[in-house]
Every structure is written in structure tokens, then in C-alpha cells.
Motif scaffolding. Structure first.
Motif, PDB file in Angstrom:
ATOM      1  N   PRO A   4       0.801  -0.258 -12.289  1.00  0.00           N
ATOM      2  CA  PRO A   4       0.571  -1.489 -11.543  1.00  0.00           C
ATOM      3  C   PRO A   4       0.834  -1.338 -10.042  1.00  0.00           C
ATOM      4  N   LEU A   5       1.795  -0.500  -9.672  1.00  0.00           N
ATOM      5  CA  LEU A   5       2.090  -0.391  -8.239  1.00  0.00           C
ATOM      6  C   LEU A   5       0.884   0.137  -7.463  1.00  0.00           C
ATOM      7  N   GLU A   7      -2.240   0.034  -8.303  1.00  0.00           N
ATOM      8  CA  GLU A   7      -3.300  -0.975  -8.294  1.00  0.00           C
ATOM      9  C   GLU A   7      -2.958  -2.099  -7.333  1.00  0.00           C
ATOM     10  N   ASP A   8      -1.683  -2.493  -7.317  1.00  0.00           N
ATOM     11  CA  ASP A   8      -1.255  -3.533  -6.376  1.00  0.00           C
ATOM     12  C   ASP A   8      -1.495  -3.099  -4.928  1.00  0.00           C
ATOM     13  N   ILE A   9      -1.245  -1.822  -4.672  1.00  0.00           N
ATOM     14  CA  ILE A   9      -1.450  -1.333  -3.301  1.00  0.00           C
ATOM     15  C   ILE A   9      -2.942  -1.347  -2.951  1.00  0.00           C
ATOM     16  N   ASP A  10      -3.790  -0.961  -3.913  1.00  0.00           N
ATOM     17  CA  ASP A  10      -5.234  -1.039  -3.656  1.00  0.00           C
ATOM     18  C   ASP A  10      -5.639  -2.478  -3.327  1.00  0.00           C
ATOM     19  N   ARG A  11      -5.098  -3.423  -4.080  1.00  0.00           N
ATOM     20  CA  ARG A  11      -5.418  -4.836  -3.809  1.00  0.00           C
ATOM     21  C   ARG A  11      -4.897  -5.257  -2.436  1.00  0.00           C
ATOM     22  N   TYR A  12      -3.689  -4.801  -2.113  1.00  0.00           N
ATOM     23  CA  TYR A  12      -3.094  -5.095  -0.804  1.00  0.00           C
ATOM     24  C   TYR A  12      -3.997  -4.582   0.316  1.00  0.00           C
ATOM     25  N   VAL A  13      -4.454  -3.329   0.173  1.00  0.00           N
ATOM     26  CA  VAL A  13      -5.328  -2.734   1.188  1.00  0.00           C
ATOM     27  C   VAL A  13      -6.644  -3.510   1.264  1.00  0.00           C
ATOM     28  N   GLY A  14      -7.187  -3.845   0.094  1.00  0.00           N
ATOM     29  CA  GLY A  14      -8.459  -4.556   0.053  1.00  0.00           C
ATOM     30  C   GLY A  14      -8.381  -5.909   0.735  1.00  0.00           C
ATOM     31  N   GLY A 208      -4.838   4.552  -7.505  1.00  0.00           N
ATOM     32  CA  GLY A 208      -5.172   3.148  -7.316  1.00  0.00           C
ATOM     33  C   GLY A 208      -5.900   2.602  -8.515  1.00  0.00           C
ATOM     34  N   GLU A 209      -6.801   1.656  -8.264  1.00  0.00           N
ATOM     35  CA  GLU A 209      -7.451   0.955  -9.368  1.00  0.00           C
ATOM     36  C   GLU A 209      -8.351   1.875 -10.190  1.00  0.00           C
ATOM     37  N   LYS A 210      -8.707   3.035  -9.648  1.00  0.00           N
ATOM     38  CA  LYS A 210      -9.540   3.993 -10.398  1.00  0.00           C
ATOM     39  C   LYS A 210      -8.695   5.117 -10.989  1.00  0.00           C
ATOM     40  N   GLY A 211      -7.390   4.931 -11.057  1.00  0.00           N
ATOM     41  CA  GLY A 211      -6.537   5.963 -11.633  1.00  0.00           C
ATOM     42  C   GLY A 211      -6.228   7.051 -10.622  1.00  0.00           C
TER      43      GLY A 211
END
Ligand code: SAH
Ligand code: DHB
Ligand code: MG
Length: 222
Positions: A4-5, A7-14, A208-211
Motif C-alpha cells: 500500500p505504501l 501505491e499511496d506514493i504513486d497516488r500522491y505523485v499523481g 508503485g501501482e504496477k508493482g
């Protein structure tokens, strides 16, 4: 290694860099509606490709592996007026979705989607009397990555850039004894890239969200 961390960072960047907009969202929705696999680059990697193309001053870009045109749209946005992008896609259904998405994003005139196995369409590109490409993005079938490297070196100008997605594969790239054609292809590509005196190259890991994966990035020596 993923979780989750990341993925959370990818969302944060996005969110921070505002990496979605109606054209990109529409492309992702159309891909999902059509049942295409959810394997396009992340928004952060799409923006990274856009920035690389801008840094390279790319006027002509070659992409191998179109899917729904998500990475294509990011790359096309980096082109100057009059710039061109050629993207190669094996699956005619993917190519249809991609053409509609690319048109919807406003790049119908600048981008051509060539349908067919890239190893069949690349020779025709080499026959064209066009200027060389400034950048190649490899993202199709991994077993053919070594051949795509050779074609890229033939079609991209000295000083140009070659980028290849998915060269770490959650660390499975370390398995020298793997029988998986994907891993064998990626390992052969990485070794060829590392040993090729025509390029300076390295690999960056991505999470990130793509592993957990990685991209190879190379600049062709003058
Ligand atoms: N670059 C896209 C994702 C590409 S996914 C993005 O980030 O948005 C990989 C694509 O390569 C798939 O659409 C698959 O159909 C295509 N492909 C697989 N084998 C191929 C081949 N031999 N020639 C061209 N495309 C191929
Ligand atoms: C796969 C292919 C990709 O290009 C990618 O970015 C992720 C996954 C795949 O074939 O599984
Ligand atoms: Mg990929």
C-alpha cells in the motif's frame, strides 16, 4: 516488495503533479470497457516518458507495443508542431481502441498506429526514406526485446534515446535459469544493452501501482 505504501506514493505523485486529465481518463476507460489488460505505464511513468522525450528534443518517436495508446498519448504530447510518432501493435482490437483514444486526445494527424507483429512492420519502417527517429520506447512482447534493441539501434539517430519497460519483473530478472521466455528475453536484452558499445545505458527500478519493475534507459553514442 509491493504494498500500500508504494501505491499511496504513486497516488500522491499523481495528485501532486496532476497526472490525469479527460483525454487520459477517457483512454483508460475505453481500454477497460474493451476488456484490455490493465498493463499500461503508470501516470508517473507516462509523465517521465513525456519529460524524457522533451529533454531529447524528440521530433520523431517510435513506440513498440501500443495497447490502448495511453503511453502513446503521453509521448505524443512531447512532440513539437510537425512532430510524428509511429506506434506498432500486434493485436488489431488493441490498435482500434488505441486509434480512437489517440484521435480523441487530438493526435490523429501526428500518430500512426501500424497493426501487425513488430518484427513484420519494422522492416517496412527501415525501408522508408524518412529521417531517423529521436527516441524509441520498447514495451511489446518481452521475448523479442533483443531484436527490438537491434531495430532501435538501426532506426534511432546517434544522440537519440532508447527506453524499455518491464526489465525487472519483480526481481525475476535475477533468475539466470528461468525457462520463462519473458525473463529470458528481458535478461538477454539487459545483457545486450549493457555490453553494447554503441550506447550508454542503465536500469532504474520502479515501484508503485504496477508493482515492482524497472525501465532501461539508453542514449546512443555519437
Ligand atoms: N505501451 C503501452 C502498453 C503496451 S502493453 C502503454 O504503456 O500504454 C504491450 C502491447 O504489446 C500489447 O498491446 C500487445 O498486444 C502488444 N504486442 C505483443 N506482441 C507484439 C508484437 N509482436 N508486435 C507488436 N505489438 C505486440
Ligand atoms: C505486461 C506487459 C507490460 O508491458 C507491462 O507494462 C506489464 C505487464 C505483461 O505482459 O504482463
Ligand atoms: Mg510495459
Amino acid at each position: 516488495m509491493t504494498g500500500p505504501l508504494f501505491e499511496d506514493i504513486d497516488r500522491y505523485v499523481g495528485t501532486l503533479f496532476d497526472l490525469s486529465d479527460p483525454a487520459l481518463d477517457a483512454a483508460l476507460s475505453a481500454a477497460s470497457q474493451a476488456g484490455l489488460p490493465d498493463i499500461q505505464v503508470s501516470p508517473a511513468l507516462g509523465k517521465f516518458l513525456y519529460i524524457l522525450a522533451r529533454m531529447a528534443g524528440a521530433r520523431r518517436i517510435l513506440e513498440i507495443g501500443t495497447l490502448a495508446g495511453y503511453s502513446t498519448i503521453w509521448l505524443a504530447r512531447a512532440l513539437p508542431p510537425g512532430g510524428r510518432l509511429t506506434t506498432l501493435e500486434y493485436n488489431p482490437g488493441h490498435a482500434d481502441v488505441a486509434r480512437a483514444n489517440i484521435e480523441g486526445a487530438g493526435f490523429g494527424a501526428q500518430v500512426e498506429v501500424l497493426t501487425g507483429a513488430a518484427l513484420d512492420t519494422l522492416p517496412a519502417l527501415a525501408e522508408r526514406e524518412d529521417p531517423p527517429y529521436d527516441m524509441a520506447f520498447l514495451d511489446a512482447d518481452k521475448n523479442n526485446y533483443p531484436a527490438y534493441l537491434e531495430w532501435s539501434l538501426r532506426l534511432v539517430r546517434p544522440g537519440g534515446v532508447i527506453v524499455a519497460d518491464n526489465v525487472v519483473r519483480e526481481g525475476r530478472v535475477l533468475d539466470a535459469g528461468s525457462a520463462d521466455p519473458v525473463i529470458r528475453g528481458v535478461r538477454a536484452f539487459n545483457e545486450a544493452l549493457a555490453g553494447d558499445e554503441r550506447v550508454d545505458a542503465t536500469i532504474l527500478q520502479t515501484v508503485g501501482e504496477k508493482g515492482h519493475d524497472g525501465i532501461a534507459i539508453a542514449v546512443i553514442r555519437d
